[in-house]
Design a protein around this motif. Structure first.
Motif, PDB file in Angstrom:
ATOM      1  N   ALA A 114      17.846  39.192 -10.280  1.00 26.30           N
ATOM      2  CA  ALA A 114      18.623  40.346 -10.733  1.00 26.30           C
ATOM      3  C   ALA A 114      19.836  39.846 -11.504  1.00 26.30           C
ATOM      4  O   ALA A 114      20.343  38.756 -11.234  1.00 26.30           O
TER       5      ALA A 114
ATOM      6  N   ASP B   4       9.643  36.439  -0.349  1.00 27.38           N
ATOM      7  CA  ASP B   4      10.995  36.296  -0.887  1.00 27.38           C
ATOM      8  C   ASP B   4      11.606  34.955  -0.501  1.00 27.38           C
ATOM      9  O   ASP B   4      12.705  34.619  -0.962  1.00 27.38           O
TER      10      ASP B   4
ATOM     11  N   LYS C  65      12.509  45.286  -7.182  1.00 26.86           N
ATOM     12  CA  LYS C  65      13.021  46.632  -7.486  1.00 26.86           C
ATOM     13  C   LYS C  65      12.849  47.542  -6.279  1.00 26.86           C
ATOM     14  O   LYS C  65      11.810  47.566  -5.639  1.00 26.86           O
TER      15      LYS C  65
ATOM     16  N   ASN D  26      19.533  44.457 -14.296  1.00 25.31           N
ATOM     17  CA  ASN D  26      18.149  44.108 -14.591  1.00 25.31           C
ATOM     18  C   ASN D  26      17.560  43.469 -13.347  1.00 25.31           C
ATOM     19  O   ASN D  26      18.209  42.611 -12.728  1.00 25.31           O
ATOM     20  N   TYR D  27      16.363  43.915 -12.944  1.00 31.05           N
ATOM     21  CA  TYR D  27      15.736  43.410 -11.734  1.00 31.05           C
ATOM     22  C   TYR D  27      14.322  42.913 -12.028  1.00 31.05           C
ATOM     23  O   TYR D  27      13.609  43.465 -12.870  1.00 31.05           O
ATOM     24  N   ALA D  28      13.923  41.902 -11.298  1.00 28.32           N
ATOM     25  CA  ALA D  28      12.526  41.509 -11.317  1.00 28.32           C
ATOM     26  C   ALA D  28      11.710  42.628 -10.684  1.00 28.32           C
ATOM     27  O   ALA D  28      12.159  43.286  -9.743  1.00 28.32           O
ATOM     28  N   ASP D  29      10.520  42.841 -11.191  1.00 23.98           N
ATOM     29  CA  ASP D  29       9.678  43.917 -10.664  1.00 23.98           C
ATOM     30  C   ASP D  29       9.443  43.757  -9.164  1.00 23.98           C
ATOM     31  O   ASP D  29       9.354  44.740  -8.434  1.00 23.98           O
ATOM     32  N   SER D  30       9.350  42.532  -8.715  1.00 22.47           N
ATOM     33  CA  SER D  30       9.017  42.272  -7.316  1.00 22.47           C
ATOM     34  C   SER D  30      10.122  42.669  -6.341  1.00 22.47           C
ATOM     35  O   SER D  30       9.876  42.768  -5.136  1.00 22.47           O
TER      36      SER D  30
ATOM     37  N   GLU E 188      13.259  31.746 -11.417  1.00 24.67           N
ATOM     38  CA  GLU E 188      12.954  33.029 -12.012  1.00 24.67           C
ATOM     39  C   GLU E 188      14.089  33.999 -11.741  1.00 24.67           C
ATOM     40  O   GLU E 188      14.769  33.910 -10.702  1.00 24.67           O
TER      41      GLU E 188
END
Length: 120
Positions: free
Chosen positions: A49, A89, A64, A58-62, A46
């Motif tokens: 960033a 993580d 940010k 662009n970052y994954a919401d998890s 997945e």
């Protein structure tokens, strides 16, 4: 294009780690996007960033607010500063490069995975 990733390791929750990835070779390619993905056991990779050559991120919401991606275009290097790490993580992190050749054909390259383990 060859990718050499470094960083990763073991850290306690709330700790920090920094991942680096340097791209080399491929002088006929234009690197468009660099980024990091991660893979949990049994899951697909997945996006964590990414950053374009113009600095758009662009970052994954998890992640940010906790992770910061940066890029040195002169060195073809992308770094991922990971702060406030959480056990969730924990994963294998992969460097990714999206590039184009002079004809506009797109290519994707992956670095070797580097493990990040967050444990208490």
């Amino acid at each position: 294009v060859q990718l050499q990733a470094s960083g990763g390791g073991l850290v306690q929750p709330a700790g920090s780690l920094r991942l680096s990835c340097a791209a080399s070779g491929g002088s006929t390619f234009s690197i468009v996007r660099m980024g990091w993905y991660r893979q949990f056991p049994g899951n697909q990779r997945e996006l964590v960033a990414s950053i374009t050559s113009t600095g758009s991120t662009n970052y994954a919401d998890s992640v940010k607010g906790r992770f910061t991606i940066s890029r040195d275009n002169a060195k073809n290097q992308v770094d991922l500063q990971m702060n406030s790490l959480k056990p969730e993580d924990t994963a294998v992190y992969y460097c990714h490069v999206g590039a184009k050749d002079f004809l506009g054909a797109e290519y994707a390259y992956w670095g070797q995975g580097t493990e990040v383990t967050v444990f208490s």
